[in-house]
Design a protein around this motif. Sequence first.
Motif, short mmCIF file in Angstrom:
data_model
loop_
_atom_site.label_atom_id
_atom_site.label_comp_id
_atom_site.label_asym_id
_atom_site.label_seq_id
_atom_site.Cartn_x
_atom_site.Cartn_y
_atom_site.Cartn_z
N UNK A 1 64.10 48.92 41.05
CA UNK A 1 62.52 48.96 41.58
C UNK A 1 62.09 47.81 42.72
N UNK A 2 63.23 46.83 42.95
CA UNK A 2 63.46 45.44 43.69
C UNK A 2 62.31 45.05 43.68
N UNK A 3 61.46 44.02 44.80
CA UNK A 3 60.39 43.24 44.31
C UNK A 3 59.00 43.79 43.67
N UNK A 4 58.28 45.48 43.13
CA UNK A 4 57.79 45.88 42.53
C UNK A 4 57.67 45.45 41.28
N UNK A 5 58.85 44.94 40.49
CA UNK A 5 59.73 44.65 39.16
C UNK A 5 58.84 42.86 38.40
N UNK A 6 58.58 42.75 39.61
CA UNK A 6 57.46 41.83 39.09
C UNK A 6 55.90 42.08 39.13
N UNK A 7 55.88 42.63 39.71
CA UNK A 7 54.10 43.82 39.90
C UNK A 7 54.52 44.92 38.72
N UNK A 8 54.82 45.52 38.51
CA UNK A 8 55.13 46.04 37.48
C UNK A 8 55.05 45.68 36.41
#
Length: 324
Positions: free
Chosen positions: A196-203
């Motif tokens: 997921x890349x940087x999206x992991x933090x967002x999620x």
Amino acid sequence: MPKSLVLSEKQSITLDPMPPYNFDANVHKPSHFPSSDNEWLEGRYWITMVWKGRELGLKLENIGTVDKPNIRLNVYSEKALPKEFMESLIPEIKWRFNLDSDVSEFCEKFKGDKVLGPIIGKWKGMKPIAANSLYETLIIYIVLQNATVKRSVQMLENLFDKFGRKVQFDGRTMSTFWEPVKMAKSSEQGLRDLKLGYRAKFLMRLTEQFVKGEISESALRKGSKEEIKEGMLRLYGIGPASVEYLLFEDFYFCDALETIPPWEQKIMSRLLFNKDLVPTQDILDFFRKRYKGWEKLAFHYIWEDLFWKRKHEHIEWLEKEIRL
């Protein structure tokens, strides 16, 4: 992912949407990327749902017409559903499939419009449809960020495999979403391992906000446009463009057209001006002057009509933009 859950119990009711209601154009949006939690065939639509801790399978069948709409809703579950559960579920279904909003004024007002008229002739009664919960919709928005459609599909399916379930109903095996608390038990690294890349933090941050009760979808639905905007902008990783999508697709404000992302700018430049690229302001002015009060719904009709055409013919310039 654990073993598939068999949903063998079934309850059926009929629903009467506000006319006009175009069943196929509402439950199926060709511009949306495919995912294993739903399937459409003409006159029929299957989708999974997690409601009050239970995994459900829904099958909607069109048994009416655009001007006299009627839908048979079949609800599949592992065990028989109590009356109180169904009484809470039906209003949610009505909201998610936008059964009660009235677009008759729009269809009548613009049926003679040079651009919209022919499209209304084909898709009269098309409306924005949420179909998913707000949390699920935000998950989709995040996996769409800065990614090709193919990559977005892969990321969502990875999430289904990790946090969702496979359910079997009506001869189909489909994925479900999950309740926020389930993802909250994971970690940012655990999500990064799913590519997921940087999206992991967002999620993770977004999920924590839902678990803590910082956002209430039911309360937002009763709010004004400005109240909804304020609530959405408090969510981690959600910016103005996403808020505009949400106002239309989840809260059904049909006039909300303030931003146009670059991808949509390219496509609308072709469709409306027959040019490779025109300024976003020119596109905004086109909709605001021509379809005042219904700008976003007009945009939606033009946009979805193009993707319905794509189902039946090859549009070379569009394929280059999509990169599925």
